[in-house]
Design a protein around this motif. Structure first.
Motif, mmCIF file in Angstrom:
data_model
loop_
_atom_site.group_PDB
_atom_site.id
_atom_site.type_symbol
_atom_site.label_atom_id
_atom_site.label_comp_id
_atom_site.label_asym_id
_atom_site.label_seq_id
_atom_site.Cartn_x
_atom_site.Cartn_y
_atom_site.Cartn_z
ATOM 1 N N MET A 1 42.251 38.738 36.940
ATOM 2 C CA MET A 1 43.050 38.012 37.646
ATOM 3 C C MET A 1 44.114 38.980 38.597
ATOM 4 S SD MET A 1 46.405 35.455 36.387
ATOM 5 C CE MET A 1 47.367 36.758 35.906
ATOM 6 N N LEU A 2 44.122 38.491 39.668
ATOM 7 C CA LEU A 2 45.057 39.398 40.640
ATOM 8 C C LEU A 2 46.593 39.221 40.350
ATOM 9 C CD1 LEU A 2 44.494 41.249 43.204
ATOM 10 C CD2 LEU A 2 45.052 39.483 44.513
ATOM 11 N N ILE A 3 47.170 40.383 40.228
ATOM 12 C CA ILE A 3 48.668 40.383 39.920
ATOM 13 C C ILE A 3 49.507 40.518 41.174
ATOM 14 C CG2 ILE A 3 50.452 41.624 38.931
ATOM 15 C CD1 ILE A 3 48.680 42.476 36.635
ATOM 16 N N LYS A 4 50.487 39.591 41.324
ATOM 17 C CA LYS A 4 51.226 39.636 42.779
ATOM 18 C C LYS A 4 52.486 40.665 42.525
ATOM 19 C CE LYS A 4 49.447 35.408 44.547
ATOM 20 N NZ LYS A 4 49.661 33.922 44.910
ATOM 21 N N ASP A 5 53.180 40.440 41.270
ATOM 22 C CA ASP A 5 54.323 41.066 41.025
ATOM 23 C C ASP A 5 53.744 42.282 40.102
ATOM 24 O OD1 ASP A 5 56.801 42.027 40.005
ATOM 25 O OD2 ASP A 5 57.648 40.210 40.458
ATOM 26 N N PHE A 6 53.814 43.521 40.457
ATOM 27 C CA PHE A 6 53.457 44.723 39.737
ATOM 28 C C PHE A 6 54.378 44.950 38.686
ATOM 29 C CE2 PHE A 6 50.050 46.798 42.723
ATOM 30 C CZ PHE A 6 49.607 45.728 42.406
ATOM 31 N N ARG A 7 55.484 44.819 39.009
ATOM 32 C CA ARG A 7 56.640 45.013 38.233
ATOM 33 C C ARG A 7 56.727 44.173 37.083
ATOM 34 N NH1 ARG A 7 62.914 47.030 39.649
ATOM 35 N NH2 ARG A 7 63.555 47.410 37.534
ATOM 36 N N ARG A 8 56.813 42.818 37.321
ATOM 37 C CA ARG A 8 56.969 41.635 36.245
ATOM 38 C C ARG A 8 55.733 41.680 35.407
ATOM 39 N NH1 ARG A 8 57.102 36.384 38.737
ATOM 40 N NH2 ARG A 8 54.884 36.619 38.489
ATOM 41 N N ASP A 9 54.536 41.380 36.020
ATOM 42 C CA ASP A 9 53.138 41.045 35.301
ATOM 43 C C ASP A 9 52.691 42.410 34.761
ATOM 44 O OD1 ASP A 9 53.751 38.688 35.660
ATOM 45 O OD2 ASP A 9 52.719 38.702 37.656
ATOM 46 N N PHE A 10 52.971 43.657 35.034
ATOM 47 C CA PHE A 10 52.262 44.845 34.911
ATOM 48 C C PHE A 10 53.255 45.811 34.141
ATOM 49 C CE2 PHE A 10 51.372 49.386 36.082
ATOM 50 C CZ PHE A 10 50.422 49.562 34.933
ATOM 51 N N PHE B 1 52.184 54.716 44.102
ATOM 52 C CA PHE B 1 53.396 55.175 44.456
ATOM 53 C C PHE B 1 54.245 54.151 44.857
ATOM 54 C CE2 PHE B 1 55.737 55.965 48.289
ATOM 55 C CZ PHE B 1 56.658 57.242 47.888
ATOM 56 N N GLU B 2 53.541 52.785 45.386
ATOM 57 C CA GLU B 2 54.175 51.711 46.009
ATOM 58 C C GLU B 2 54.985 51.174 44.575
ATOM 59 O OE1 GLU B 2 51.289 49.476 48.162
ATOM 60 O OE2 GLU B 2 51.962 50.529 50.153
ATOM 61 N N LEU B 3 54.378 51.133 43.536
ATOM 62 C CA LEU B 3 54.994 50.581 42.200
ATOM 63 C C LEU B 3 56.232 51.512 41.996
ATOM 64 C CD1 LEU B 3 55.031 48.921 39.717
ATOM 65 C CD2 LEU B 3 53.779 50.625 38.570
ATOM 66 N N ALA B 4 56.050 52.627 42.212
ATOM 67 C CA ALA B 4 57.428 53.791 41.729
ATOM 68 C C ALA B 4 58.541 53.420 42.667
ATOM 69 C CB ALA B 4 56.649 55.159 42.025
ATOM 70 N N TRP B 5 58.021 53.330 44.059
ATOM 71 C CA TRP B 5 59.108 52.995 45.175
ATOM 72 C C TRP B 5 59.859 51.862 44.663
ATOM 73 C CZ3 TRP B 5 57.820 49.733 49.915
ATOM 74 C CH2 TRP B 5 58.832 49.633 50.619
ATOM 75 N N LYS B 6 59.103 50.532 44.129
ATOM 76 C CA LYS B 6 59.659 49.434 43.975
ATOM 77 C C LYS B 6 60.352 49.568 42.505
ATOM 78 C CE LYS B 6 56.066 46.347 46.171
ATOM 79 N NZ LYS B 6 54.772 45.613 45.880
ATOM 80 N N LEU B 7 60.178 50.382 42.020
ATOM 81 C CA LEU B 7 61.040 50.726 40.734
ATOM 82 C C LEU B 7 62.098 51.733 40.730
ATOM 83 C CD1 LEU B 7 58.140 51.148 37.900
ATOM 84 C CD2 LEU B 7 59.530 49.202 38.152
#
Length: 562
Positions: free
Chosen positions: A1-10, A197-203
């Motif tokens: 399944m494709l995750i849309k919200d990396f922060r919440r779902d991962f 890196f984009e995940l780190a940026w969102k965090l």
């Protein structure tokens, strides 16, 4: 399944959990892993990192480390195979796949419980669920009924069963065609390091160091011909925004960063291999595009290079000494002068200039992203037999950390050695006329026992050699069809006598897409000839096979591609 919200779902799901990270043996994966490790260390997430070299390595690593693990992250591996089918995990195990390989296996995409994909959704074009899966999987069989009173009903049931079977047969035929069309080309999506890196940026945990790792990951895709130039430029522009944000300068042009901080800057770099760590002359001779356009493996080509340097006003003595020791006035003019005279010698701007990034830490020398990739890749695919797989991985990690200058120097030396071996091998191919046209494709094999053949028993190095060879051949051959022909290159495996590593690369004329059809072609050829080929690599266009099977395998390939 494709995750849309990396922060919440991962990321939030992994808090207070123990995580297993399986990392493929390429520079992009290593950069993505380093970024993820930093994030986990910030939030005190327990993790185990295991490098994996092929699908068999993924299986072994999971079996050895699966005890007590409920969350497994796969970086640049696992997307193109049904990971649940491959590993047979417990029902409570979750897989998070951050992989740039395309296409993604449909079972991974539609598994809503155990598989989570950390990818950009717009890059995936997966067939719809109803086209590839059906709920009425139970087999239907005709039953005979001798009761005359039920004859009418039986006939109606039989007619309905026939219609259902016909409809199901049409659906199956359509499914086979859809899946073939979906999987016939392999390609690459966004760099795993850039996704992390984009995940780190969102965090709000992104730093200049993480940004540099993302840059190296994106550059790795360019160096190993994974993504087209247009995609590379798109990623570079996205990274440029972050570079400006992290490396601000004041109005008086005084850097606001401390002297001992990492500085990253965007530059139109010379597209020359390791030139800051080599002589300008040697770098030009070992850079794919320039070496092939000028045919620098020949005496005529060397003479043309001397003319080129003379026309630019660069003394040969200066060009043959270490670039760092060249006169500063000459160094500052090299880029501009090469662009001024390039068209006279048949060179294009993309042969000379690569929009990229450089970094500098304190007063240390400048390091460009392409050189960092070459150094790290050379150590990951080392030919030192005394080391274990994990040793190569740790060497690559040390190079990315930039803290061990001795390791950085050994990375430069290893990369130079690889490049020298490539040029020697290509010169041998051309002088001995070993590149043969089989009709629908070109092929060439490195002989067992050939000097430096051990370098090419690794996939990434072999892919770069194949591309270098194809460009060189297209610039020397009189065959006008050469640019539309793909190339198959084979090299003896270093640790397995009688085995050959084979790679297939697409024609030069398809550079705008960088799609590779050899994965499916290799699979069909191996199946039709009962060749004991091993599809162990994460790249389906790289296979291992017995040397004795080469002739029948190639006969099948000619029949397939004609």
């Amino acid at each position: 399944m494709l995750i849309k919200d990396f922060r919440r779902d991962f990321y939030d799901v992994l808090q207070h959990q123990r995580v297993l990270i399986l990392v493929a043996f390429d520079v992009d994966a290593l950069c993505a892993c380093k970024i993820l490790q930093y994030l986990f260390q910030c939030d005190q997430v327990l993790y185990t990192v295991v490098p994996v070299n092929g699908l068999q390595g993924v299986e072994n690593a999971f079996l050895e480390n699966a005890e007590g693990i409920k969350h497994v992250i796969l970086i640049n591996c696992g997307a193109s195979v049904d990971i649940v089918e491959l590993l047979q995990p417990e029902d409570n195990v979750r897989f998070y796949i951050c992989d740039s390989h395309r296409p993604v296996d449909i079972h991974n995409y539609y598994n809503a419980v155990q598989v989570k994909l950390l990818m950009r959704g717009e890059e995936l074009s997966v067939p719809s669920y109803d086209e590839v899966f059906r709920d009425d999987e139970s087999s239907e069989s005709d039953t005979e009924n001798d009761d005359p009173e039920l004859g009418g009903k039986k006939k109606r049931f039989d007619d309905e069963a026939i219609l259902r079977r016909q409809e199901r047969r049409r659906w199956k035929e359509n499914r086979v065609k859809l899946l073939f069309d979906y999987t016939k080309f392999t390609s690459f999506g966004t760099s795993a390091a850039l996704v992390m890196f984009e995940l780190a940026w969102k965090l709000s945990k992104d730093t200049n160091n993480l940004l540099w790792l993302a840059i190296v990951g994106v550059t790795d895709q360019q160096i190993h011909y994974r993504t087209p130039r247009e995609k590379y430029m798109e990623d570079v522009l996205a990274l440029q925004v972050h570079v400006s944000r992290h490396n601000q300068r004041g109005d008086d042009d005084e850097n606001l960063l401390s002297v001992n901080c990492l500085r990253v800057s965007f530059e139109e770099e010379l597209h020359l291999s390791l030139y800051r760590h080599w002589s300008l002359f040697d770098s030009i001779c070992h850079s794919t595009s320039v070496a092939c356009k000028l045919k620098l493996w020949s005496l005529k080509g060397q003479k043309k290079l001397h003319e080129f340097l003379a026309e630019m006003g660069l003394p040969l003595a200066q060009c043959k000494q270490q670039y760092s020791a060249m006169e500063s006035t000459l160094k500052s003019e090299v880029k501009e002068k090469m662009q001024t005279f390039m068209h006279k010698y048949g060179l294009e701007i993309q042969d000379i200039i690569l929009p990229s990034f450089t970094m500098q830490y304190g007063y240390k020398s400048v390091l460009c992203a392409a050189d960092h990739v070459m150094m790290c890749a050379a150590l990951l695919e080392s030919i030192d037999k005394s080391k274990m797989l994990t040793d190569y991985f740790l060497d690559g990690t040390e190079v990315l950390q930039r803290s061990n200058q001795e390791k950085m120097d050994s990375g430069v030396d290893a990369a130079k050695h690889q490049l020298r071996s490539m040029v020697k091998q290509i010169q041998s191919f051309i002088d001995m006329h070993q590149i043969i046209s089989a009709g629908p494709f070109l092929y060439v094999f490195i002989q067992e026992g050939a000097a430096d053949s051990r370098f090419f028993s690794h996939p990434q190095c072999l892919i770069r050699l194949a591309r270098f060879t194809l460009e060189a051949h297209c610039n020397v051959t009189r065959n006008k069809r050469a640019r539309i022909l793909p190339l198959i290159l084979g090299a003896p495996l270093m640790n397995e006598e009688g085995s050959t590593l084979v790679v297939g690369i697409p024609p030069l004329d398809t550079d705008d897409e960088r799609k590779n059809f050899f994965g499916k072609a290799f699979e069909q050829a191996a199946e039709s000839t009962n060749t004991s080929a091993k599809f162990n690599s994460f790249e389906s266009h790289v296979i291992e096979m017995k040397s004795e099977d080469k002739s029948k395998f190639f006969d099948a390939m000619i029949g397939l591609l004609q």
